[in-house]
Design a protein around this motif. Structure first.
Motif: not given
Length: 403
Positions: A370-373, A378-382
């Motif tokens: 859930x956190x990874x999704x 929200x674009x944290x992972x670029x």
């Protein structure tokens, strides 16, 4: 992979054996020192706390040391702590040696991860990480059982001597194989490296790693009561089940090492989903011996495949902090290793049954997904790019798939 990276893996094997070996020695140590079983159990807690606190702290203190000097200092300190532990007849002294050994272990692993990553090259950090973590998995497969055998035949002190003996050739091998490179005067300062950990991407990677490791050690810690009380196998099956999990872990870190550098997103998405399904399936089918034994291997493989990939991603996302990245990754792993069994113990203490740690592991993996999704949404992972191309910068390597 350079030979020196395998040397570092040998040292990690000895240190991993030390971290886990007390589980088979507690009764003899309690009798020898005239203390309670919980008192001996506190040695394991002290080691875990030392690893959590020590990894980033000791990495910071050694930031301006040449890496070979730092590795030798930590490894020799670790060796001497076990010599003193084998000789002492004071429980208080033994307790202090476990804390010192944990601090040395944490420092060695933090600097070792950074050293292996730099020697392997900017696009092979995953493979380098897998070699070092193979030492941990081999400790689960061979080191801990051999330590238990030594303790049974020659007493618990022989296990401490055994760890010191295994460390000795590693000291000389590090001296000969790790290049004696001076500290780069342009190397980032502690303050500069700490800035890398202000970014949400780095923090998220460490949180995900802690959650997956928590799920792993939650179920691994309580695998014995599951096998004997739910699967209803005799205690003679326990070593075989633990070995299956350990063999799976060894396979997992090596598979993860092959894929973490090129397809980390696929490993985390597909592997994470399979890991969640596996823990739920294990909880539902634990009464079936054949399925339980198969899932012990499968979950060991998936857990360490996903976990090692997340550690490699921590090194990539915090490449501006090469030493502290290893320190904080080590701390995150040990936060999970401490919190997971504690949560499983709470579930057991609440009378939710012997299957409850498996369910807790599933919940932790579900939270991870859930956190990874959410991070991706929200674009944290670029954004996406080419991980193998010259234009790819390791510091910008995302958590999701790159293609």
């Amino acid at each position: 992979m350079p030979f020196a990276i395998y040397v570092l893996g040998l040292a990690v094997f000895a240190q991993g054996t030390s971290e886990f070996m007390l589980s088979g020695l507690v009764e003899d140590m309690a009798t020898d020192f005239g203390v309670s079983l919980p008192a001996v159990g506190s040695l394991t807690s002290a080691f875990a706390v030392g690893m959590i606190v020590g990894a980033p702290l000791v990495a910071m203190l050694s930031l301006r040391w040449p890496r070979r000097r730092a590795l030798l200092t930590f490894l020799i300190t670790f060796l001497l702590a076990h010599v003193v532990g084998a000789l002492t007849h004071s429980f208080e002294v033994l307790f202090v040696t476990r804390v010192i050994a944990a601090l040395a272990n944490a420092g060695f692993l933090a600097v070792g991860l950074a050293t292996a990553a730099s020697m392997a090259g900017p696009q092979a950090k995953g493979r380098a990480t897998s070699v070092l973590l193979s030492g941990v998995t081999l400790a689960l497969i061979a080191g801990v059982p051999l330590g238990a055998v030594l303790g049974e035949v020659w007493g618990w002190r022989s296990t401490f001597w055994g760890v010191a003996i295994v460390c000795t050739p590693a000291v000389f091998a590090v001296l000969r194989s790790v290049p004696a490179t001076p500290v780069d005067p342009a190397a980032p300062s502690v303050r500069h490296e700490l800035r890398a950990f202000r970014t949400p991407r780095v923090i998220m990677t460490l949180v995900l790693g802690a959650l997956v490791n928590g799920a792993t050690f939650c179920s691994f810690t309580y695998l014995t009561p599951v096998i004997t009380n739910v699967t209803d196998l005799s205690s003679g099956w326990v070593p075989a089940t633990l070995a299956l999990f350990g063999i799976g872990a060894f396979v997992g870190v090596n598979v993860g090492g092959r894929l973490a550098d090129s397809r980390p997103g696929q490993v985390l998405a597909v592997g994470g989903a399979a890991l969640l399904v596996g823990w739920l399936l294990f909880a539902l089918t634990a009464a079936n011996p054949a399925v339980a034994l198969i899932l012990a291997f499968v979950q060991g493989t998936l857990s360490f495949c996903v976990g090692s990939t997340l550690i490699a991603q921590a090194l990539y996302t915090a490449s501006a902090a090469p030493t502290l990245a290893g320190g904080f990754a080590t701390a995150a792993m040990n936060v999970g290793a401490a919190a997971g069994p504690a949560l499983g113990g709470l579930a057991l203490g609440a009378d939710f049954g012997y299957r409850s740690p498996l369910v807790v592991s599933a919940v932790l993996v579900a939270i991870t997904l859930v956190l990874a999704g959410a991070a991706r949404a929200i674009g944290i992972t670029g954004g996406k790019g080419d991980p193998g191309g010259a234009q790819n910068r390791p510091a910008e390597r995302p958590l999701e798939a790159r293609s």
